[in-house]
Design a protein around this motif. Structure first.
Motif, PDB file in Angstrom:
ATOM      1  N   ARG A 178       0.810  -1.158   0.085  1.00 41.47           N
ATOM      2  CA  ARG A 178      -0.063  -0.055  -0.157  1.00 41.47           C
ATOM      3  C   ARG A 178       0.684   1.170  -0.012  1.00 41.47           C
ATOM      4  O   ARG A 178       1.945   1.311   0.737  1.00 41.47           O
ATOM      5  CB  ARG A 178      -1.056  -0.125   1.258  1.00 41.47           C
ATOM      6  N   ALA A 179       0.711   2.278  -0.937  1.00 42.73           N
ATOM      7  CA  ALA A 179       1.301   3.380  -1.233  1.00 42.73           C
ATOM      8  C   ALA A 179       0.548   4.573  -0.361  1.00 42.73           C
ATOM      9  O   ALA A 179       0.717   5.642  -0.774  1.00 42.73           O
ATOM     10  CB  ALA A 179       1.560   3.859  -2.750  1.00 42.73           C
ATOM     11  N   GLU A 180       0.132   4.010   0.837  1.00 41.45           N
ATOM     12  CA  GLU A 180      -0.428   5.232   1.638  1.00 41.45           C
ATOM     13  C   GLU A 180       0.775   6.044   2.342  1.00 41.45           C
ATOM     14  O   GLU A 180       1.695   5.099   2.928  1.00 41.45           O
ATOM     15  CB  GLU A 180      -1.452   4.706   2.712  1.00 41.45           C
TER      16      GLU A 180
ATOM     17  N   ALA B 245       4.531  -0.132   4.218  1.00 42.54           N
ATOM     18  CA  ALA B 245       4.063  -0.095   2.404  1.00 42.54           C
ATOM     19  C   ALA B 245       3.932  -1.494   2.110  1.00 42.54           C
ATOM     20  O   ALA B 245       3.186  -1.658   0.992  1.00 42.54           O
ATOM     21  CB  ALA B 245       4.999   0.821   2.168  1.00 42.54           C
ATOM     22  N   GLU B 246       4.685  -2.413   2.692  1.00 40.73           N
ATOM     23  CA  GLU B 246       4.730  -3.937   2.343  1.00 40.73           C
ATOM     24  C   GLU B 246       4.512  -4.691   3.736  1.00 40.73           C
ATOM     25  O   GLU B 246       5.211  -4.543   4.515  1.00 40.73           O
ATOM     26  CB  GLU B 246       5.993  -4.172   1.668  1.00 40.73           C
ATOM     27  N   PHE B 247       3.292  -5.392   3.530  1.00 40.44           N
ATOM     28  CA  PHE B 247       2.810  -5.987   4.873  1.00 40.44           C
ATOM     29  C   PHE B 247       2.374  -7.458   4.522  1.00 40.44           C
ATOM     30  O   PHE B 247       1.906  -7.570   3.202  1.00 40.44           O
ATOM     31  CB  PHE B 247       1.990  -5.400   5.679  1.00 40.44           C
TER      32      PHE B 247
ATOM     33  N   ILE C  49       8.930  -6.715  11.250  1.00 42.68           N
ATOM     34  CA  ILE C  49       9.193  -7.463  10.297  1.00 42.68           C
ATOM     35  C   ILE C  49      10.849  -7.113   9.818  1.00 42.68           C
ATOM     36  O   ILE C  49      11.166  -6.201  10.083  1.00 42.68           O
ATOM     37  CB  ILE C  49       8.297  -6.624   9.200  1.00 42.68           C
ATOM     38  N   PRO C  50      11.500  -8.289   9.370  1.00 40.21           N
ATOM     39  CA  PRO C  50      13.043  -8.037   9.285  1.00 40.21           C
ATOM     40  C   PRO C  50      13.233  -6.844   8.387  1.00 40.21           C
ATOM     41  O   PRO C  50      14.128  -6.145   8.964  1.00 40.21           O
ATOM     42  CB  PRO C  50      13.519  -9.139   8.422  1.00 40.21           C
ATOM     43  N   PHE C  51      12.600  -6.625   7.236  1.00 41.66           N
ATOM     44  CA  PHE C  51      12.981  -5.508   6.392  1.00 41.66           C
ATOM     45  C   PHE C  51      11.792  -4.472   6.312  1.00 41.66           C
ATOM     46  O   PHE C  51      11.320  -4.673   5.188  1.00 41.66           O
ATOM     47  CB  PHE C  51      13.824  -5.867   5.181  1.00 41.66           C
ATOM     48  N   PRO C  52      11.622  -3.726   7.017  1.00 43.40           N
ATOM     49  CA  PRO C  52      10.458  -2.720   6.812  1.00 43.40           C
ATOM     50  C   PRO C  52      10.294  -1.807   5.534  1.00 43.40           C
ATOM     51  O   PRO C  52      11.497  -1.151   5.326  1.00 43.40           O
ATOM     52  CB  PRO C  52      10.416  -1.852   8.320  1.00 43.40           C
ATOM     53  N   ARG C  53       9.197  -1.752   5.075  1.00 47.07           N
ATOM     54  CA  ARG C  53       9.246  -0.481   3.880  1.00 47.07           C
ATOM     55  C   ARG C  53       8.267   0.348   4.405  1.00 47.07           C
ATOM     56  O   ARG C  53       6.998   0.297   4.925  1.00 47.07           O
ATOM     57  CB  ARG C  53       8.767  -1.506   2.776  1.00 47.07           C
ATOM     58  N   TYR C  54       8.832   1.497   4.240  1.00 52.02           N
ATOM     59  CA  TYR C  54       7.706   2.788   4.782  1.00 52.02           C
ATOM     60  C   TYR C  54       8.396   3.843   3.923  1.00 52.02           C
ATOM     61  O   TYR C  54       9.417   3.836   3.348  1.00 52.02           O
ATOM     62  CB  TYR C  54       7.786   2.988   6.289  1.00 52.02           C
ATOM     63  N   PRO C  55       7.812   5.084   4.025  1.00 49.04           N
ATOM     64  CA  PRO C  55       7.981   6.205   3.418  1.00 49.04           C
ATOM     65  C   PRO C  55       9.518   6.511   3.381  1.00 49.04           C
ATOM     66  O   PRO C  55      10.010   6.442   4.651  1.00 49.04           O
ATOM     67  CB  PRO C  55       7.163   7.508   3.694  1.00 49.04           C
ATOM     68  N   GLN C  56      10.319   6.910   2.221  1.00 50.87           N
ATOM     69  CA  GLN C  56      11.851   7.248   2.347  1.00 50.87           C
ATOM     70  C   GLN C  56      12.526   5.882   2.848  1.00 50.87           C
ATOM     71  O   GLN C  56      13.459   6.142   3.232  1.00 50.87           O
ATOM     72  CB  GLN C  56      11.923   8.491   3.261  1.00 50.87           C
ATOM     73  N   ASN C  57      11.989   4.896   2.911  1.00 52.60           N
ATOM     74  CA  ASN C  57      12.973   3.727   3.642  1.00 52.60           C
ATOM     75  C   ASN C  57      12.843   2.430   2.757  1.00 52.60           C
ATOM     76  O   ASN C  57      11.674   1.764   2.754  1.00 52.60           O
ATOM     77  CB  ASN C  57      12.701   3.542   5.076  1.00 52.60           C
ATOM     78  N   ALA C  58      13.930   2.028   2.128  1.00 52.07           N
ATOM     79  CA  ALA C  58      13.923   0.540   1.272  1.00 52.07           C
ATOM     80  C   ALA C  58      15.532   0.123   1.488  1.00 52.07           C
ATOM     81  O   ALA C  58      15.951  -0.287   0.189  1.00 52.07           O
ATOM     82  CB  ALA C  58      13.287   0.543   0.236  1.00 52.07           C
ATOM     83  N   GLU C  59      16.217   0.551   2.540  1.00 55.54           N
ATOM     84  CA  GLU C  59      17.695   0.313   2.306  1.00 55.54           C
ATOM     85  C   GLU C  59      18.116  -1.207   2.183  1.00 55.54           C
ATOM     86  O   GLU C  59      19.096  -1.386   1.494  1.00 55.54           O
ATOM     87  CB  GLU C  59      18.213   0.887   3.667  1.00 55.54           C
ATOM     88  N   PHE C  60      17.448  -2.031   3.090  1.00 51.19           N
ATOM     89  CA  PHE C  60      17.902  -3.417   3.232  1.00 51.19           C
ATOM     90  C   PHE C  60      17.307  -4.579   2.277  1.00 51.19           C
ATOM     91  O   PHE C  60      16.130  -4.327   2.261  1.00 51.19           O
ATOM     92  CB  PHE C  60      18.132  -3.882   4.547  1.00 51.19           C
TER      93      PHE C  60
END
Ligand code: 4AD
Ligand code: MG
Length: 463
Positions: free
Chosen positions: A227-229, A238-240, A452-463
């Motif tokens: 979800r791109a909320e 953003a990814e769950f 969650i091991p690698f969280p996706r949220y606004p401005q973050n997708a590093e790992f």
């Protein structure tokens, strides 16, 4: 020689047996003529103590620091120290992978979760994250076990779709166009794109799960959704991962019964299989963890209608930031008041206003057209708010077409969804459980980014 996991050694390892131990050093202490290593391999919360006699192994010990990977050949002996039954007397100590004590970011002191998020590639090596990921694993297994024991089929719904299940327009677009090209046309022609039309990452597998339930009766999905909320909250990603059961020949009450039995099963399983990790959360994260778990297991969930919930909030005497009146979408503060303060346990709220809910929910026969409701349910829990959202689906073709038009959807785009209502339509229902919110609720962790091991949220997708 097969290597032995720390968890097995600590629990059932027989004194006097030879062991090969592999893991990462949490701490090193040196005493008179002997060194002590705490070695952890993620199999359980505790580390095992390795005793190294410096006369024979002092050279190797010098190179071993916090963070290093080691292999130890030794003997399991009764421990002199308190709090542990056994320890390993090392015969050989091998440095498998060195770590520089000066630059290794995880030191003995407690680190904040914010800091650990910046080193998400190392945080699984901490007690808290080891415990979270073991509990998460057990939750996932319990999800499958629950459904498999009841004859539900696990169906695999697509991650790329062209529909918008929730109608909220919070989708990530998927394209094979190279959007970095400097000379892109002002308006892209998606008939030229990979799928010949705009495509998106799915927000929910529900519509496809309905297709499968209309043949296989009881199914569930368990996979990632997107979800791109732009919500920077402690409960949104953003990814769950979502678990979505769908049942043919089922109404909203049956749906709520399933949700309740499902949550009870998962909590029971985790308490049985992860007692140490759960005790850790109780002691270190939130002192309500075990109480919550026992309440889930032992007490029936409360059930009320949306209309009753609104009346209850209006008469609560509580000052809410968002004013309460019939027709509002319940905000997190309202949901938490109901679950935390009023009922102090999970509550299923049913029959929400139609115009705040998705197009596929079944319309209730209504006395007052101003208060049109749908057969929706949310399961609200203390500390989190909405954990589950579900509904009985609209199975009547004309009613569904009418409803789609009224929310601005073109029925032709959903011809296959409507076909389910044309050919052998039956009452059916299902729900979606946010898997990370479940793990959050289970562990008491304050932020969804930490379950969650690698969280996706606004401005973050590093790992
Ligand atoms: O309430 P939602 O949007 O419902 C659906 O998607 C339905 N299609 C489900 C169904 O009936 N099959 O989402 C379901 C659950 C929520 O209750 C919440 O727990 C979780 O998914 N959820 C999120 N979790 C983390 N981050 C987000 N951005 C989430 N959005 C929803
Ligand atoms: Mg919802």
């Amino acid at each position: 020689m097969a290597h032995t996991r720390v968890g097995d050694l600590l629990k059932t390892g027989e004194i006097g047996t030879a062991v090969t131990l592999q893991g990462w050093v949490r701490t090193k202490r040196e005493g008179k003529g002997v060194g002590f290593l705490e070695v952890n391999d993620g199999s359980c919360l505790a580390s095992i103590q390795v005793v190294v006699v410096q006369e024979s192994l002092g050279g190797a010990l010098k190179q071993v620091n916090t963070g290093a990977a080691v292999q130890v050949l030794g003997t399991l002996v009764a421990s002199q120290g308190k709090g542990q039954r056994v320890e390993v007397q090392a015969q050989t100590l091998t440095l498998v992978g060195a770590a520089d004590a000066e630059t290794y970011p995880l030191q003995k002191k407690r680190h904040s979760f914010e800091f650990l998020r910046e080193i998400a590639h190392l945080r699984p090596r901490t007690n808290s994250f080891g415990a979270v990921f073991r509990v998460r694993n057990t939750c996932a297994m319990a999800v499958h076990q629950f459904f498999q024991e009841r004859g539900f089929l696990w169906v695999h719904t697509p991650m790329i779709t062209v529909s918008d299940c929730e109608g909220a327009g919070e989708r990530f677009q998927v394209t094979a166009f190279d959007l970095t090209q400097p000379a892109l046309p002002p308006k892209l022609d998606f008939t030229e794109d990979f799928f010949g039309r705009p495509a998106y990452l799915t927000v929910s597998g529900q519509l496809e799960a309905e297709i499968m339930a209309m043949a296989l009766t009881n199914v569930y999905t368990f996979g990632p959704t997107f979800r791109a909320e732009n919500s920077n909250t402690s409960r949104h990603l953003a990814e769950f991962w979502m678990v979505e059961p769908e049942m043919a020949f089922c109404d909203l009450e049956g749906d709520a019964d399933l949700a309740e039995a499902f949550l009870k099963h998962i909590f029971r399983t985790v308490l049985e299989q992860c007692p140490e990790d759960m005790a850790f959360f109780q002691e270190r994260i939130s002192d309500r963890v075990l109480d919550n778990a026992h309440k889930i297991i032992d007490e029936p969930f409360a059930r009320i209608s949306y209309t009753e919930a609104i009346a209850l909030l209006e008469h609560s005497g509580h000052a809410f930031e968002f004013p309460v009146h019939w027709g509002i979408d319940l905000q997190s503060e309202h949901e938490r008041y109901l679950a935390e303060v009023h009922f102090q346990r999970p509550v299923v709220v049913m029959d929400y206003p139609a115009n705040i809910k998705a197009f596929y929910m079944r319309l209730n026969d209504q006395v007052d057209p101003q208060r049109q409701t749908v057969r929706a349910m949310d399961v609200l829990v203390p500390g989190i708010g909405e954990l589950i959202g579900g509904s009985q689906r609209e199975e009547r073709l004309e009613v569904l077409e009418q409803r789609m038009r009224s929310v601005g959807l073109n029925p032709e785009d959903y011809w296959w969804y409507l076909d389910l209502r044309r050919f052998g339509s039956v009452p059916h229902a299902g729900f979606g459980l946010g898997f990370e919110r479940l793990v959050q609720f289970m562990t008491g962790m304050g932020n969804i980014r930490d379950v969650i091991p690698f969280p996706r949220y606004p401005q973050n997708a590093e790992f």
